[in-house]
Design a protein around this motif. Structure first.
Motif, PDB file in Angstrom:
ATOM      1  N   ILE A   8      31.298   1.808   0.065  1.00 53.81           N
ATOM      2  CA  ILE A   8      32.113   3.656   0.009  1.00 53.81           C
ATOM      3  C   ILE A   8      31.451   4.419  -1.494  1.00 53.81           C
ATOM      4  CG2 ILE A   8      34.538   4.679  -0.488  1.00 53.81           C
ATOM      5  CD1 ILE A   8      34.270   3.947   2.471  1.00 53.81           C
ATOM      6  N   MET A   9      31.191   5.457  -1.107  1.00 55.00           N
ATOM      7  CA  MET A   9      30.012   5.719  -1.950  1.00 55.00           C
ATOM      8  C   MET A   9      30.750   7.654  -2.047  1.00 55.00           C
ATOM      9  SD  MET A   9      27.841   8.592  -2.709  1.00 55.00           S
ATOM     10  CE  MET A   9      26.594   8.816  -2.116  1.00 55.00           C
ATOM     11  N   ASP A  10      31.107   8.103  -3.436  1.00 57.56           N
ATOM     12  CA  ASP A  10      32.226   8.942  -3.591  1.00 57.56           C
ATOM     13  C   ASP A  10      30.939   9.884  -4.111  1.00 57.56           C
ATOM     14  OD1 ASP A  10      34.641  10.294  -4.171  1.00 57.56           O
ATOM     15  OD2 ASP A  10      33.510  10.698  -5.786  1.00 57.56           O
ATOM     16  N   THR A  31      34.645  11.486 -17.343  1.00 57.03           N
ATOM     17  CA  THR A  31      36.243  11.088 -17.017  1.00 57.03           C
ATOM     18  C   THR A  31      36.048  10.573 -15.244  1.00 57.03           C
ATOM     19  OG1 THR A  31      37.083  12.514 -19.040  1.00 57.03           O
ATOM     20  CG2 THR A  31      38.640  11.625 -17.101  1.00 57.03           C
ATOM     21  N   LEU A  32      35.637  11.271 -15.088  1.00 53.89           N
ATOM     22  CA  LEU A  32      36.214  11.641 -13.325  1.00 53.89           C
ATOM     23  C   LEU A  32      35.020  10.067 -12.723  1.00 53.89           C
ATOM     24  CD1 LEU A  32      36.192  15.222 -11.892  1.00 53.89           C
ATOM     25  CD2 LEU A  32      38.272  13.172 -12.476  1.00 53.89           C
ATOM     26  N   LEU A  36      36.184   7.140 -10.872  1.00 52.00           N
ATOM     27  CA  LEU A  36      36.577   6.171  -9.480  1.00 52.00           C
ATOM     28  C   LEU A  36      35.864   5.476  -9.247  1.00 52.00           C
ATOM     29  CD1 LEU A  36      34.080   9.820  -8.849  1.00 52.00           C
ATOM     30  CD2 LEU A  36      36.113   9.805  -7.654  1.00 52.00           C
ATOM     31  N   LEU A  37      34.556   4.853 -10.383  1.00 49.68           N
ATOM     32  CA  LEU A  37      34.605   3.137 -10.319  1.00 49.68           C
ATOM     33  C   LEU A  37      35.535   2.098 -11.072  1.00 49.68           C
ATOM     34  CD1 LEU A  37      30.739   3.909 -12.049  1.00 49.68           C
ATOM     35  CD2 LEU A  37      31.708   3.295  -9.449  1.00 49.68           C
ATOM     36  N   ILE A  45      28.855   5.968  -6.812  1.00 52.72           N
ATOM     37  CA  ILE A  45      28.517   7.750  -7.207  1.00 52.72           C
ATOM     38  C   ILE A  45      27.527   8.341  -7.181  1.00 52.72           C
ATOM     39  CG2 ILE A  45      31.422   7.542  -7.661  1.00 52.72           C
ATOM     40  CD1 ILE A  45      30.134   7.526 -10.922  1.00 52.72           C
ATOM     41  N   GLU A  46      28.175   9.333  -6.112  1.00 53.32           N
ATOM     42  CA  GLU A  46      26.886  10.381  -6.093  1.00 53.32           C
ATOM     43  C   GLU A  46      26.746  11.054  -7.863  1.00 53.32           C
ATOM     44  OE1 GLU A  46      23.686  12.168  -3.262  1.00 53.32           O
ATOM     45  OE2 GLU A  46      25.554  12.522  -3.469  1.00 53.32           O
ATOM     46  N   VAL A  47      26.295  11.293  -8.584  1.00 51.98           N
ATOM     47  CA  VAL A  47      26.808  12.458  -9.750  1.00 51.98           C
ATOM     48  C   VAL A  47      26.135  13.711 -10.251  1.00 51.98           C
ATOM     49  CG1 VAL A  47      27.967  10.580 -10.806  1.00 51.98           C
ATOM     50  CG2 VAL A  47      25.212  11.065 -11.730  1.00 51.98           C
ATOM     51  N   ALA A  48      24.788  13.639  -9.350  1.00 51.18           N
ATOM     52  CA  ALA A  48      24.382  15.130  -9.715  1.00 51.18           C
ATOM     53  C   ALA A  48      23.471  15.341  -9.218  1.00 51.18           C
ATOM     54  CB  ALA A  48      24.245  15.096 -11.132  1.00 51.18           C
TER      55      ALA A  48
END
Length: 508
Positions: A8-10, A31-32, A36-37, A45-48
């Motif tokens: 699962i990638m958020d 923070t997020l 998430l992790l 997670i894809e952050v930017a």
């Protein structure tokens, strides 16, 4: 039954931030990312997006610094571009180690946006992936507009996948960029690809333009995809992305052969925080995380829940760190009220319960919901009304308040079957109301008690705006006494308290 592991990638912090009007601060992104992790326990997670802004660079630097210390750096991904190494340099500055390279997954996009041939595009992609590898950066590759590519230029898609399958690529990311797929197409296309390239890892990235994203995710999983891209609260451009909470519940309840790491019990908590940071409100009927989705409103449902949980399904609120609620309003029955009374540790006899039910229905006609915290006030008001025989009725009144004019009231009062009407002004609407009453009682040569104190309260802990309780203390020259009024309007609750006073002095 054999199980298969699903990643699962958020992408809330990247694709979700493309929601119109949403921009997370550096501290909010960090923070997020941690939440998430470490709390929700997603795999990646894809952050930017690379090269967007100085603030984006700073946010990713903070995230990668934390991730390196917490051994999560390989879970942090950045959208990059085929731009002659500029994205790679940006990622090195940011400390990121995984790129999600944006490329063209349809011939239409390639021809009309980039104006290049497949051979030209493929050569540039190969160079971008090699540059990343030289910099110690792993590569995943997005096929932008892949869904339209499968519909309209499938030969190009397979030519591209043949090429990618020979490169040093960890994952191939298949986005329904414009949210155009039906669930039958989703299954057909992914099934074809997974079987043709059994050694490759494929992620599905669904958008929700036709409200089919969850259905498409289910079919993508049945077809054998290896990973999913989701966002908290379904955030994303246009109609948003496939929503995390709904998809996780669907996988856990309907796809027992699939193993995921996401913690269901944290979904609601994370959803609320994302909503707070983004200012992107959660619809009250949003599955799993909406305010109303575990609230029974109809009395027949509450009654059924008391009889072997007839209106329960597998989406039990406790799974998501929540509780079932029983709304109080005009569709409430005794069963709803009993459920709320049990939580408060209160009990009423049948006659009292009937009167309280009727009062809640009356309030429900004015406001949608009366909260559990309102119940003690309602009970107090109902039981207080039983202490006298009503002979005085405030039948009607008109309250006016206009700029530059003193507030005024016209009131009609029935006393022992006779109707009296007067008009008066005052310093406020309630003061004008009392002055009109005094005229009526002066004409009858009766004296009203003196108002000693006037207090307004809302139920402690109540998050509704349904009720207002006004407590008025009176002095008739011999003793002090209090009357209480309850209504959704402050002035009306004061008038109800006054009507009780008129009846008490009439009963003496």
């Amino acid at each position: 039954m054999a199980t298969r592991k699903l990643e699962i990638m958020d992408t809330t912090l990247r694709d979700g931030e493309q929601t119109s009007g949403v921009s997370f601060s550096v501290s909010e992104k960090l923070t997020l990312a941690k939440l998430l992790l470490e709390e929700l326990n997603v795999d990646r997670i894809e952050v930017a997006s690379a090269r967007v802004s100085e603030g984006e660079l700073k946010a990713v630097q903070h995230i990668t610094s934390w991730a390196k210390e917490s051994n999560n750096l390989n879970k942090i991904e950045v959208l990059s571009f085929v731009d002659r190494g500029k994205s790679i340099q940006w990622m090195e500055d940011a400390g990121a180690k995984v790129q999600n390279l944006l490329t063209k997954g349809s011939l239409n996009h390639l021809t009309h946006q980039l104006k290049k041939t497949p051979e030209q595009h493929f050569n540039e992609i190969k160079t971008a992936i090699q540059s990343a590898s030289d910099a110690g950066i792993a590569s995943n590759v997005y096929l932008e507009d892949w869904s339209n590519g499968m519909r309209n230029s499938i030969e190009y898609v397979f030519e591209y996948l043949d090429f990618l399958s020979e490169l040093n690529v960890d994952r191939i990311l298949l986005p329904d960029t414009l949210g155009i797929l039906t669930y039958t197409e989703t299954y057909k296309y992914i099934n074809q690809i997974v079987h043709k390239y059994p050694k490759c890892h494929f992620d599905f990235h669904g958008h929700n333009d036709y409200d089919l994203s969850v259905a498409n995710v289910m079919e993508a999983l049945k077809a054998g995809c290896h990973g999913l891209h989701l966002t908290i609260n379904g955030m994303g451009e246009r109609a948003g992305n496939a929503p995390m909470a709904s998809v996780i519940a669907v996988i856990n309840d309907f796809m027992p052969d699939i193993q995921i790491n996401v913690k269901e019990s944290s979904l609601h908590k994370v959803s609320k925080l994302v909503s707070t940071f983004s200012g992107f409100s959660i619809p009250v009927n949003k599955p799993v995380v909406g305010d109303n989705v575990f609230t029974q409103t109809a009395g027949i449902h509450a009654d059924g829940d008391s009889k072997k949980n007839l209106y329960f399904n597998d989406l039990l609120p406790e799974r998501f760190g929540r509780k079932r609620k029983y709304a109080l309003g005009k569709t409430s029955g005794k069963a709803n009220i009993k459920k709320n009374l049990q939580e408060l540790g209160l009990s009423l006899n049948d006659d009292e319960l009937k009167k309280v039910t009727q009062r809640i229905i009356e309030l429900g006609d004015k406001k949608e919901i009366v909260s559990k915290d309102d119940l003690p006030f309602i009970i107090s008001d109902v039981l207080d009304s039983n202490t006298f025989t009503q002979k005085v009725f405030i039948r009607s009144y008109v309250l006016t308040h206009a700029k530059g004019l003193k507030p005024s009231t016209t009131v009609a009062v029935e006393i022992d079957g006779k109707l009296f009407e007067e008009h008066a002004q005052g310093d406020g609407q309630y003061d004008a109301f009392i002055n009109a009453l005094k005229k009526i009682y002066d004409a009858k040569q009766l004296k009203l008690p003196k108002l000693v104190d006037y207090a307004v309260r809302i139920p402690p802990g109540s998050d509704s705006d349904a009720l207002c309780k006004t407590i008025i203390t009176w002095n008739d020259g011999k003793k002090q006494f209090k009357t209480r009024g309850l209504d959704s309007d402050q002035t009306v609750s004061a008038i109800k308290a006054t009507e009780k006073m008129l009846n008490l002095i009439d009963n003496e």
